[in-house]
Design an enzyme around this catalytic site. Structure first.
Site, PDB file in Angstrom:
ATOM      1  N   THR A 102      16.016   7.051  -4.158  1.00  0.00           N
ATOM      2  CA  THR A 102      14.853   7.891  -3.838  1.00  0.00           C
ATOM      3  C   THR A 102      15.179   9.379  -3.978  1.00  0.00           C
ATOM      4  O   THR A 102      16.336   9.784  -3.799  1.00  0.00           O
ATOM      5  CB  THR A 102      14.408   7.602  -2.387  1.00  0.00           C
ATOM      6  OG1 THR A 102      13.442   8.579  -1.991  1.00  0.00           O
ATOM      7  CG2 THR A 102      15.571   7.681  -1.395  1.00  0.00           C
ATOM      8  N   ASP A 103      14.148  10.182  -4.213  1.00  0.00           N
ATOM      9  CA  ASP A 103      14.357  11.642  -4.266  1.00  0.00           C
ATOM     10  C   ASP A 103      14.714  12.201  -2.892  1.00  0.00           C
ATOM     11  O   ASP A 103      15.203  13.324  -2.786  1.00  0.00           O
ATOM     12  CB  ASP A 103      13.119  12.351  -4.829  1.00  0.00           C
ATOM     13  CG  ASP A 103      11.854  12.184  -3.999  1.00  0.00           C
ATOM     14  OD1 ASP A 103      11.868  11.411  -3.012  1.00  0.00           O
ATOM     15  OD2 ASP A 103      10.837  12.825  -4.332  1.00  0.00           O
ATOM     16  N   GLU A 104      14.469  11.415  -1.823  1.00  0.00           N
ATOM     17  CA  GLU A 104      14.731  11.937  -0.471  1.00  0.00           C
ATOM     18  C   GLU A 104      16.221  12.193  -0.233  1.00  0.00           C
ATOM     19  O   GLU A 104      16.580  12.878   0.718  1.00  0.00           O
ATOM     20  CB  GLU A 104      14.178  10.991   0.597  1.00  0.00           C
ATOM     21  CG  GLU A 104      12.681  10.842   0.474  1.00  0.00           C
ATOM     22  CD  GLU A 104      11.992  10.373   1.747  1.00  0.00           C
ATOM     23  OE1 GLU A 104      12.636  10.278   2.798  1.00  0.00           O
ATOM     24  OE2 GLU A 104      10.781  10.104   1.666  1.00  0.00           O
ATOM     25  N   TYR A 158      16.805   7.269   7.206  1.00  0.00           N
ATOM     26  CA  TYR A 158      16.480   6.517   5.982  1.00  0.00           C
ATOM     27  C   TYR A 158      17.171   7.135   4.773  1.00  0.00           C
ATOM     28  O   TYR A 158      17.874   6.444   4.019  1.00  0.00           O
ATOM     29  CB  TYR A 158      14.960   6.496   5.772  1.00  0.00           C
ATOM     30  CG  TYR A 158      14.552   6.149   4.356  1.00  0.00           C
ATOM     31  CD1 TYR A 158      14.718   4.856   3.857  1.00  0.00           C
ATOM     32  CD2 TYR A 158      14.020   7.119   3.493  1.00  0.00           C
ATOM     33  CE1 TYR A 158      14.358   4.540   2.545  1.00  0.00           C
ATOM     34  CE2 TYR A 158      13.654   6.812   2.191  1.00  0.00           C
ATOM     35  CZ  TYR A 158      13.828   5.526   1.717  1.00  0.00           C
ATOM     36  OH  TYR A 158      13.477   5.219   0.417  1.00  0.00           O
ATOM     37  N   LYS A 177      20.144   5.732   2.158  1.00  0.00           N
ATOM     38  CA  LYS A 177      19.987   5.613   0.702  1.00  0.00           C
ATOM     39  C   LYS A 177      21.066   6.441  -0.017  1.00  0.00           C
ATOM     40  O   LYS A 177      21.635   5.992  -1.018  1.00  0.00           O
ATOM     41  CB  LYS A 177      18.596   6.087   0.271  1.00  0.00           C
ATOM     42  CG  LYS A 177      17.433   5.261   0.785  1.00  0.00           C
ATOM     43  CD  LYS A 177      17.373   3.838   0.251  1.00  0.00           C
ATOM     44  CE  LYS A 177      17.014   3.746  -1.210  1.00  0.00           C
ATOM     45  NZ  LYS A 177      16.853   2.321  -1.647  1.00  0.00           N
TER      46      LYS A 177
HETATM   47  P1  NAD Z   1       8.920  -2.017   0.902  1.00  0.00           P
HETATM   48  O1  NAD Z   1       9.305  -1.689   2.288  1.00  0.00           O
HETATM   49  O2  NAD Z   1       7.470  -2.162   0.562  1.00  0.00           O
HETATM   50  O3  NAD Z   1       9.621  -3.379   0.449  1.00  0.00           O
HETATM   51  C1  NAD Z   1      10.965  -3.656   0.710  1.00  0.00           C
HETATM   52  C2  NAD Z   1      11.218  -5.124   0.386  1.00  0.00           C
HETATM   53  O4  NAD Z   1      12.627  -5.401   0.615  1.00  0.00           O
HETATM   54  C3  NAD Z   1      10.436  -6.106   1.277  1.00  0.00           C
HETATM   55  O5  NAD Z   1       9.905  -7.152   0.485  1.00  0.00           O
HETATM   56  C4  NAD Z   1      11.487  -6.632   2.249  1.00  0.00           C
HETATM   57  O6  NAD Z   1      11.199  -7.936   2.723  1.00  0.00           O
HETATM   58  C5  NAD Z   1      12.738  -6.600   1.366  1.00  0.00           C
HETATM   59  N1  NAD Z   1      13.991  -6.533   2.139  1.00  0.00           N
HETATM   60  C6  NAD Z   1      14.289  -5.693   3.172  1.00  0.00           C
HETATM   61  N2  NAD Z   1      15.539  -5.936   3.623  1.00  0.00           N
HETATM   62  C7  NAD Z   1      16.050  -6.919   2.842  1.00  0.00           C
HETATM   63  C8  NAD Z   1      17.308  -7.581   2.794  1.00  0.00           C
HETATM   64  N3  NAD Z   1      18.294  -7.290   3.654  1.00  0.00           N
HETATM   65  N4  NAD Z   1      17.511  -8.535   1.861  1.00  0.00           N
HETATM   66  C9  NAD Z   1      16.516  -8.865   0.982  1.00  0.00           C
HETATM   67  N5  NAD Z   1      15.302  -8.283   0.997  1.00  0.00           N
HETATM   68  C10 NAD Z   1      15.073  -7.308   1.909  1.00  0.00           C
HETATM   69  O7  NAD Z   1       9.610  -0.911  -0.010  1.00  0.00           O
HETATM   70  P2  NAD Z   1       9.100  -0.235  -1.371  1.00  0.00           P
HETATM   71  O8  NAD Z   1       8.224   0.902  -1.028  1.00  0.00           O
HETATM   72  O9  NAD Z   1       8.625  -1.287  -2.285  1.00  0.00           O
HETATM   73  O10 NAD Z   1      10.479   0.376  -1.907  1.00  0.00           O
HETATM   74  C11 NAD Z   1      11.339  -0.378  -2.741  1.00  0.00           C
HETATM   75  C12 NAD Z   1      12.575   0.446  -3.058  1.00  0.00           C
HETATM   76  O11 NAD Z   1      12.189   1.654  -3.721  1.00  0.00           O
HETATM   77  C13 NAD Z   1      13.363   0.877  -1.829  1.00  0.00           C
HETATM   78  O12 NAD Z   1      14.732   0.786  -2.147  1.00  0.00           O
HETATM   79  C14 NAD Z   1      12.951   2.329  -1.606  1.00  0.00           C
HETATM   80  O13 NAD Z   1      13.992   3.043  -0.990  1.00  0.00           O
HETATM   81  C15 NAD Z   1      12.707   2.776  -3.018  1.00  0.00           C
HETATM   82  N6  NAD Z   1      11.718   3.857  -3.206  1.00  0.00           N
HETATM   83  C16 NAD Z   1      10.468   3.756  -2.656  1.00  0.00           C
HETATM   84  C17 NAD Z   1       9.529   4.756  -2.910  1.00  0.00           C
HETATM   85  C18 NAD Z   1       8.133   4.678  -2.348  1.00  0.00           C
HETATM   86  O14 NAD Z   1       7.376   5.649  -2.455  1.00  0.00           O
HETATM   87  N7  NAD Z   1       7.690   3.577  -1.758  1.00  0.00           N
HETATM   88  C19 NAD Z   1       9.879   5.845  -3.700  1.00  0.00           C
HETATM   89  C20 NAD Z   1      11.178   5.935  -4.227  1.00  0.00           C
HETATM   90  C21 NAD Z   1      12.077   4.915  -3.976  1.00  0.00           C
HETATM   91  O1  DAU Z   2       9.919  10.318  -1.791  1.00  0.00           O
HETATM   92  C1  DAU Z   2      10.152   8.950  -1.871  1.00  0.00           C
HETATM   93  C2  DAU Z   2       9.937   8.309  -0.521  1.00  0.00           C
HETATM   94  O2  DAU Z   2       8.532   8.328  -0.279  1.00  0.00           O
HETATM   95  C3  DAU Z   2      10.478   6.892  -0.439  1.00  0.00           C
HETATM   96  O3  DAU Z   2      11.873   6.931  -0.581  1.00  0.00           O
HETATM   97  C4  DAU Z   2      10.107   6.240   0.897  1.00  0.00           C
HETATM   98  O4  DAU Z   2      10.518   4.883   0.902  1.00  0.00           O
HETATM   99  C5  DAU Z   2       8.604   6.313   1.069  1.00  0.00           C
HETATM  100  O5  DAU Z   2       8.241   5.799   2.334  1.00  0.00           O
HETATM  101  C6  DAU Z   2       8.116   7.758   0.935  1.00  0.00           C
HETATM  102  O6  DAU Z   2       8.587   8.566   2.051  1.00  0.00           O
HETATM  103  P1  DAU Z   2       7.658   9.640   2.778  1.00  0.00           P
HETATM  104  O7  DAU Z   2       8.178   9.869   4.140  1.00  0.00           O
HETATM  105  O8  DAU Z   2       7.440  10.825   1.902  1.00  0.00           O
HETATM  106  O9  DAU Z   2       6.277   8.805   2.804  1.00  0.00           O
HETATM  107  P2  DAU Z   2       5.166   8.608   3.937  1.00  0.00           P
HETATM  108  O10 DAU Z   2       4.029   7.883   3.278  1.00  0.00           O
HETATM  109  O11 DAU Z   2       5.720   8.039   5.187  1.00  0.00           O
HETATM  110  O12 DAU Z   2       4.713  10.095   4.229  1.00  0.00           O
HETATM  111  C7  DAU Z   2       4.216  10.940   3.213  1.00  0.00           C
HETATM  112  C8  DAU Z   2       3.920  12.303   3.829  1.00  0.00           C
HETATM  113  O13 DAU Z   2       2.805  12.166   4.727  1.00  0.00           O
HETATM  114  C9  DAU Z   2       5.053  12.843   4.675  1.00  0.00           C
HETATM  115  O14 DAU Z   2       5.095  14.255   4.530  1.00  0.00           O
HETATM  116  C10 DAU Z   2       4.664  12.477   6.108  1.00  0.00           C
HETATM  117  C11 DAU Z   2       3.157  12.520   6.056  1.00  0.00           C
HETATM  118  N1  DAU Z   2       2.454  11.582   6.957  1.00  0.00           N
HETATM  119  C12 DAU Z   2       2.802  10.265   6.894  1.00  0.00           C
HETATM  120  C13 DAU Z   2       2.181   9.329   7.707  1.00  0.00           C
HETATM  121  C14 DAU Z   2       2.567   7.879   7.652  1.00  0.00           C
HETATM  122  C15 DAU Z   2       1.448  12.023   7.811  1.00  0.00           C
HETATM  123  O15 DAU Z   2       1.132  13.216   7.836  1.00  0.00           O
HETATM  124  N2  DAU Z   2       0.830  11.106   8.607  1.00  0.00           N
HETATM  125  C16 DAU Z   2       1.153   9.788   8.600  1.00  0.00           C
HETATM  126  O16 DAU Z   2       0.553   9.003   9.376  1.00  0.00           O
END
Ligand code: NAD
Ligand code: DAU
Length: 347
Positions: free
Chosen positions: A128-130, A153, A157
C-alpha cells in the site's frame, strides 16, 4: 498459468479473481482465504458453480499455515503467488494491532518463505502507499520515498515490504511489491469511506467525517488496480517495487458531498438533502494528511495506466451498491456468517 491467490474473498481479491478467470480461459486459480469478517466466500459463488474443481478452487485457511501453503503449492503446481490477504482497516489496527502483525507480517513472511523454498517462480506482494506515511500540500510518493508508516496497519505492511526486499537481496527470490493508493468499487466492505457513506446515505444515517474533512486520498477503481497487479505479475522485474495510482486526488469532504449528490439524484431526493447528514467527528489518531502517487514507473516501464474515469467509476460503484443492498446487509449484520455456518458446518 496456475495462480495461488490469497485473500481472494475480500474486496480487491474478489475483483481480481473475476477479472483473471474471465480474461484467461486457461488460467487456474486456487484462492486461499481465512474468511475473516472481511472475507465472503459467496462473492465468488458463481465461479464456484461454473468452474469449481476445474479452474477455480476455494480453500479455507490461513496464510500463516506453512504446511497448508506447501501442500497447495505442490498439489496444484503453482506458477505464481499473489498475496492480497491482510487485515486492511486502519481504524481496526488502532483498536488492536495484534491480528495485523499476525497476518500482515508473520503470515506474509510464512507464505513467502514456503513459496521460495518450493521454488515458486514468482511472488507478487500487494502492499500500500500508506507505507510512505504522509505528504504535505504538494509532491507525490515515488518508489524512492523513504518508508515512514504512521498507523499500526501501515507499519505492519511496511514490515512485510522489508521482508520481501530482503528475500530478493539475500536469496535473489523473484518477488515484486505493489503499492497502490485508495481503491473503490464493488464488494468493498462498508467500513471504508465510500461504501460506508453510501450505506449511511441510503439509510439516512449520520455521515461521520473525521477531523476537518480536508485529508486527501488518491482514488483508483479496483479494476484498474487489478489490471496493474496482473501487469506486475507478468512483467515486473525481480525485486521491483511499483507504485499504482489514479492521479485522482480528492479531499474527504468533497468526496462525501459528491456521493451525497449522486445518491440524492438517484433516490429522487431534493438536491442537498444528504449533505445535511454530514457530521464532523473526532479525528483518527495519527491520521495521514495527504496521499498522492507518482505511477511513472508503472506507465513507462510496464505500460500500465488507469482506464476508468472517476466520473464513470463512482457512478457505477453507487449503482452497484444500490443494486446489492442485500449483500451489504449480509456482510454487516453477521447473517452471512450464520448462513455460512449452516451451509458449511462449523467453519
Ligand atoms: P479486505 O479486508 O477487503 O480483504 C482481505 C481478505 O484477506 C479477506 O478476504 C480476508 O478473509 C483475507 N484474510 C485476512 N487474513 C487472512 C489470513 N491470515 N489468511 C488468509 N486470508 C486472510 O482487503 P482489501 O481492501 O481487498 O485489500 C487487499 C490487499 O490490498 C491488502 O493487502 C491491502 O493491504 C492492500 N491494499 C488495499 C487498498 C484498498 O484501498 N482497499 C489499497 C492498497 C492496497
Ligand atoms: O491508501 C491505501 C489504503 O487505503 C489501503 O492500504 C487500506 O487498506 C485502505 O483501507 C485505505 O486506507 P484509508 O485509511 O485511506 O481508507 P478509509 O476508507 O478508512 O479512509 C479514507 C479517508 O476517509 C481517511 O482519510 C479517513 C476518512 N474517513 C474514513 C472513515 C471510515 C472518514 O472521514 N470517516 C470515516 O468514517
Amino acid at each position: 498459468m496456475r495462480l495461488l491467490v490469497t485473500g481472494g474473498c475480500g474486496f480487491i481479491g474478489t475483483n481480481f479473481v473475476y477479472m483473471m478467470l474471465e480474461k484467461h480461459p486457461d488460467m487456474v486459480i486456487v484462492n486461499l482465504d481465512k474468511l475473516t469478517y472481511a472475507g465472503n466466500r459467496f462473492n465468488l459463488l458463481p465461479l464456484e458453480e461454473r468452474l469449481g474443481g476445474s479452474r477455480y478452487h476455494f480453500v479455507h485457511g490461513d496464510i500463516g499455515n506453512a504446511e497448508l501453503a506447501a501442500h497447495l503449492i505442490s498439489a496444484y503446481k503453482i506458477d505464481a503467488v499473489v498475496n492480497f490477504a491482510a487485515e486492511s482497516h486502519v481504524d481496526r489496527s488502532i483498536a488492536d494491532c495484534s491480528p495485523f502483525v499476525r497476518t500482515n507480517v508473520l503470515g506474509a513472511q510464512t507464505l513467502l518463505d514456503v513459496a521460495r523454498r518450493l521454488g515458486v517462480p514468482k511472488f507478487v506482494h500487494v502492499s500500500t502507499d500508506e507505507v510512505y506515511g504522509t505528504l504535505g500540500p504538494t509532491g507525490k510518493f515515488t518508489e524512492d520515498t523513504p518508508l515512514a508508516p504512521n498507523s499500526p496497519y501501515s507499519a505492519s505492511k511496511a514490515s512485510a515490504d522489508m521482508i520481501c526486499r530482503a528475500f530478493y537481496e539475500t536469496y535473489g527470490y523473484n518477488v515484486c511489491i505493489t503499492r497502490c493508493s485508495n481503491n473503490y468499487g464493488p464488494y468493498q466492505f462498508p467500513e471504508k469511506l465510500i461504501p460506508l457513506m453510501i450505506r449511511n446515505i441510503i439509510g439516512q444515517q449520520p455521515l461521520p467525517v473525521y477531523g476537518d474533512g480536508l485529508n486527501v486520498r488518491d482514488w483508483l477503481h479496483v479494476k484498474d488496480h487489478s489490471a496493474a497487479v496482473e501487469t506486475v505479475l507478468r512483467r515486473g522485474a525481480p525485486g521491483g517495487v511499483y507504485n499504482i495510482g489514479g492521479n485522482n486526488e480528492w479531499r474527504n469532504i468533497d468526496i462525501v458531498n459528491l456521493v451525497c449528490d449522486l445518491l440524492d439524484n438517484r433516490l429522487g431526493r431534493p438536491a442537498g438533502t444528504s449533505r445535511g447528514l454530514v457530521t464532523f467527528v473526532k479525528d483518527r489518531p495519527g491520521h495521514d494528511r495527504r496521499y498522492a502517487i507518482d505511477a511513472t514507473r508503472m506507465r513507462n516501464e510496464l505500460g500500465w495506466e488507469p482506464s476508468c474515469t472517476f466520473e464513470q467509476g463512482i457512478g457505477e460503484t453507487i449503482d452497484w451498491y444500490l443494486a446489492n443492498q442485500e449483500w451489504v446487509g449480509e456482510v454487516t449484520s453477521g447473517a452471512y456468517r450464520d448462513y455460512y455456518r449452516k451451509m458449511y458446518g462449523g467453519r
